[in-house]
Design an enzyme around this catalytic site. Structure first.
Site, PDB file in Angstrom:
ATOM      1  N   CYS A 139       2.340   8.614  10.628  1.00  0.00           N
ATOM      2  CA  CYS A 139       1.240   8.879  10.003  1.00  0.00           C
ATOM      3  C   CYS A 139       0.911   9.827   9.101  1.00  0.00           C
ATOM      4  O   CYS A 139       0.946  10.969   9.467  1.00  0.00           O
ATOM      5  CB  CYS A 139       0.017   8.575  11.142  1.00  0.00           C
ATOM      6  SG  CYS A 139      -1.679   8.436  10.107  1.00  0.00           S
ATOM      7  N   CYS A 388      17.958  -9.920 -17.190  1.00  0.00           N
ATOM      8  CA  CYS A 388      17.496 -11.535 -17.682  1.00  0.00           C
ATOM      9  C   CYS A 388      16.938 -12.069 -16.376  1.00  0.00           C
ATOM     10  O   CYS A 388      16.116 -12.726 -16.456  1.00  0.00           O
ATOM     11  CB  CYS A 388      18.351 -11.941 -18.423  1.00  0.00           C
ATOM     12  SG  CYS A 388      20.288 -12.018 -17.743  1.00  0.00           S
TER      13      CYS A 388
END
Lengths: 437, 448
Positions: A139, A388
């Protein structure tokens, strides 16, 4: 029909989909709803020491980034560990485990980095009937300022030390949850391994500021005009998590160490990818927080379907199959040559492939042919970069087609070689030249 | 309205006031903020975007949609206004289904184009609703003066662009209100809440434009007067004269032009005062025909037939407009031409003859049918009532060259544009573009 059941460190669950330690697993009500929905296991929201529990902010705890149509791509939170007292959590865990014996129940724990704290809490957790413990060393906000969470996870020595205590003073399998807020994930993983961890789980959330309010100039979520970094998760972090999982899976020191994969798992496919990189289970949070527990139905069915199609009877049949294919750049085959190919029947003529290539890459896609709007790859310019494909809005419209051995690459004029050849052998590589001399 | 408009069963007040209000409300309610964002997200931001190329005014559509998406509708509106100062009206009246939205790659991909017209309206409405300063500033005065004849889309567009370049503009408008077809010719449900007038007022905020109403070319002034008094002249008078049906019985009460019917409807504050037939027949196949037919239905006509002499495919009104008419209960009849109008003291019916097309030439088949009607609206085209002085005509419209310069004997002093100019397309958006092109050409000439 594929069998999705898993046996992770001896902890059995009907499927590999566990809910990660997070708000969805904070209390019996949520956890039972999750089990009813079909989740295979739950990592109960992180428990702290006995005594007055932590407090959370009373303003917003979450911030997000979105894709088109406000689809949530990344979530950031500043919530702490459970803010309910330890006794309540332990009692509920006991009750829930009794009612759901076939599901995995893991206790996430975060107490100060002192031996006594761990010695005190471990037996109490064991009394609940929980199947294992997960050490929250990840955390990144709030708790880390108090010397816990990622403050531990960022120091390999602490990881090893606490893991050793848990193995010494506890009986349950130990999963060490790792923080990604480090430079090289292999070091904390090795430390956990040395400390005797039964498994690692990763990634915990990534330190983040998700956005800035441009009216009051506060980071979001904004608490009375101020904000602090939170932990970032959701689909946006999956690529980071996959890489870290792979690094541990292929590291000679930690190879074979069981892994529970966490980070942006939203569909069966995400889960299958983590499993292919060696994970025995996956943990989910953001997808559930976005759509509710029902999503596990799609995950279970999708994974079954995939395994049936591929002929895998159990998770073990394909677990880790991608690990040997993760390598370093220098070992990639430089004789593998691809060219983009646009399926003209699928092309909708948006032109994004053209402009991406034209402005930012290799000027290898037409926009106009014989006065007509037409997008086609010029093989003599295409380096096979795949941009692409990535910008095309139509799935499978553009694909990368490998050139066959013996063909001539019109870009380089060279013949495509059959042999594998990588950078370490390349004449332009000074080190390769030295070796040859 | 005057009772002389009533004949046979042509009468006003067929509906309740609530029905009138409902029938003449906005055809498409505007997109709200959320709807606009959802729709904007669908745009692919195409390269050399087909939508933009399909727009007669070349609005940078991908850019303005991206601006909406990024929370900048004001910037989006500016992008629109730069190319089309009447972008607000065009968003309402453009047949987007045959322009930008037909070209949208999502039409290709999914048959569901991005709702470009509605997004454009969202942006321009947002801008105007915020009562922001006018988005353009005038250049320093050039001291040159330009007369613009006609305050329709072509004239307004031309005047605005000229004023922006620092010229002083006088608009001469025959009617008592500016706006042209926007004010008089477009279906009421496409331009609610007096939008045409509000848009003109907003456009005039640029300054440097004087509007003179009730000034009709040919009666109040001649082109020659303007050529003498101003540095340049733009003529955008539209096609003010409607062709009338030339049939036996076409002088019976109950027969009129659809243009007049629509203009009266647009000017009526209280739609319950508008007489409409029990059974209405509209002759024609363009947008005016559809507008007249649908609005007849909305005024309470029991049956409305729209009869077009050619087939559906040839109909100038788009398929979307045809469907709109059908959805309102208009009966579409194709391949039939009017033969005679029947009735003693007023229209009672109209007889049509079926047609066949041979090599593009339309001929009657000899087979006829009759439709009961107490009102017949002719929407068979308009023409330039040619009191145009020395200006050269090309057929029934004004001849022009590049830059909309007129082929006039006045040298480089007269420009033409909009429907009155040859090649006009009967669209607000093409008229706007014509005015813009002419203004740039005038500016270049005056600056030269």
């Amino acid at each position: 029909m594929a069998d999705l059941s898993t046996n992770f460190l001896g902890i059995k669950s009907p499927n590999p989909f566990w809910l990660a330690s997070a708000p969805p697993t904070d209390k019996a009500y949520n956890v039972e709803r999750a089990y009813e929905a079909g989740w295979g296991g739950v990592v109960w929201k992180t428990l702290g020491e006995a005594g007055p529990p932590v407090v959370n902010v009373n303003g917003p705890r979450y911030g997000a980034i979105w894709g088109p149509d406000r689809r949530l791509l990344g979530l950031n939170n500043i919530e702490l560990i459970t803010d309910r007292d330890l006794e309540t959590n332990l009692r509920e865990m006991t009750e829930v485990k009794k009612r759901w014996p076939d599901r995995a129940l893991i206790a996430s724990i975060m107490v100060p980095c002192e031996e006594k704290s761990w010695r005190d809490i471990l037996p109490r957790v064991e009394d609940t009937g929980a199947d294992g413990i997960e050490l929250n060393f990840g955390c990144p906000h709030g708790m880390s300022e108090r010397g816990m969470g990622s403050a531990v996870g960022q120091v390999p020595e602490y990881i090893q030390m606490v893991t050793e205590w848990c193995k010494e003073f506890g009986k349950l399998p130990v999963i060490v949850k790792l923080t990604p807020n480090i430079t090289d994930i292999r070091y904390p993983a090795r430390a956990a391994n040395k400390g005797g961890a039964d498994a690692v789980s990763l990634i915990n959330t990534i330190s983040s500021i998700v956005s800035v309010d441009l009216d009051n100039f506060s980071p979001n979520p904004s608490i009375d005009g101020r904000g602090s970094h939170g932990g970032y998760c959701g689909p946006a972090v999956k690529p980071i998590a996959l890489n870290m999982v792979a690094e541990i899976a292929r590291d000679p020191e930690t190879r074979g160490l069981p892994i529970s994969g966490i980070g942006g798992v939203s569909t069966w496919r995400d889960a299958a990818e983590f499993i292919a990189l060696g994970c025995g289970t996956v943990q989910v949070c953001t997808a559930a927080m976005t759509y509710g527990f029902k999503i596990v139905q799609e995950m279970i069915d999708g994974l079954e379907n995939y395994m049936d199609e591929k002929g895998y009877e159990t998770i073990e049949d394909f677990r880790g199959m991608a690990v040997p294919n993760v390598t370093d750049w220098q070992y990639l085959n430089l004789n593998y040559i691809t060219k983009a190919k646009i399926d003209q029947d699928l092309c909708i003529k948006c032109g994004r492939c053209h402009i991406a290539c034209e402005d930012t890459s290799h000027q290898a896609i037409t926009s106009m042919v014989d006065g007509v709007r037409h997008f086609e790859v010029m093989d003599d310019e295409c380096v096979g970069c795949n941009l692409c494909v990535n910008v095309c809005p139509v799935e499978n419209c553009i694909s990368m087609v490998p050139m066959a051995t013996g063909e001539t690459d019109p870009r380089t004029g060279k013949t495509v070689e059959a042999d594998y050849a990588n950078w370490t052998m390349h004449p332009n590589n000074p080190m390769a030249r030295e070796a040859a001399e | 309205m005057t009772s002389t408009l009533e004949s046979g069963d042509v009468r006003a007040g067929r509906l309740s006031s609530a029905e009138y209000a409902e029938n003449f409300s906005d055809l498409h309610p505007p997109l709200d903020h959320h709807e606009a964002l959802v729709e904007a997200d669908r745009c692919y931001f195409c390269y050399d975007a087909p939508c933009m190329n399909a727009c007669p005014t070349s609005i940078d559509i991908p850019l303005f949609i991206r601006q909406i998406q990024a929370g900048n509708p004001v910037g989006a509106a500016k992008t629109i206004f730069e190319q089309n100062i009447l972008g607000g009206m065009c968003a309402r009246v453009c047949p987007t289904e045959t322009l930008c939205e037909e070209a949208c790659v999502r039409e290709t991909a999914e048959g569901k184009p991005v709702k470009i017209g509605e997004l454009q309206r969202h942006a321009t409405d947002t801008y105007m609703a915020r009562e922001l300063p006018h988005p353009f500033k005038r250049a320093a005065s050039t001291g040159r003066t330009v007369a613009v004849v006609g305050a329709g889309p072509a004239g307004l567009s031309c005047a605005h662009r000229l004023a922006m370049h620092g010229h002083d503009v006088v608009i001469l408008e025959a009617r008592q209100k500016p706006g042209g077809l926007n004010e008089y010719g477009i279906a009421a449900y496409k331009a609610t809440n007096d939008f045409a007038q509000r848009e003109v007022e907003w456009l005039m905020q640029i300054g440097g434009i004087e509007l003179r109403l009730g000034q009709r070319l040919g009666s109040d002034f001649e082109v020659e007067d303007l050529v003498n008094q101003y540095d340049a002249v733009f003529i955008g008078v539209g096609l003010p004269s409607a062709y009338a049906l030339d049939l036996p019985g076409s002088d019976l009460p109950g027969v009129e032009s659809a243009i007049d019917f629509i203009a009266r409807l647009r000017q009526a504050e209280d739609k319950s005062t508008l007489p409409v037939g029990q059974d209405v027949v509209v002759v024609g196949g363009g947008m005016t025909a559809v507008d007249a037919a649908v609005q007849s239905k909305l005024l309470g006509a029991r049956t409305v037939s729209l009869v077009y002499r050619r087939g559906r495919e040839q109909m100038p009104a788009s398929r979307y407009e045809q469907d709109l008419a059908a959805a309102h209960g208009v009966h579409l009849v194709f391949n039939a031409k009017p033969a005679r109008i029947n009735g003693a003291n007023a229209v009672e019916s109209i007889t049509f003859e079926y047609t066949a097309s041979e090599g593009g030439k339309l001929t009657g088949t000899g087979e006829t049918f009759e439709i009961s009607a107490d009102q017949v609206l002719a929407a068979i085209g308009q023409w330039m009532e040619a009191d145009t002085g020395e200006l050269e005509l090309d057929g029934t419209t004004l001849a022009r060259t590049d830059g909309n310069l007129s082929l006039s004997p006045y040298g480089r002093k007269v420009w033409v544009g909009g429907d009155c100019a040859h090649g006009g397309e009967d669209l607000t958006v093409t008229a706007v573009e014509d005015g813009k092109i002419a203004a740039e050409s005038i500016h270049a000439t005056l600056a030269g």
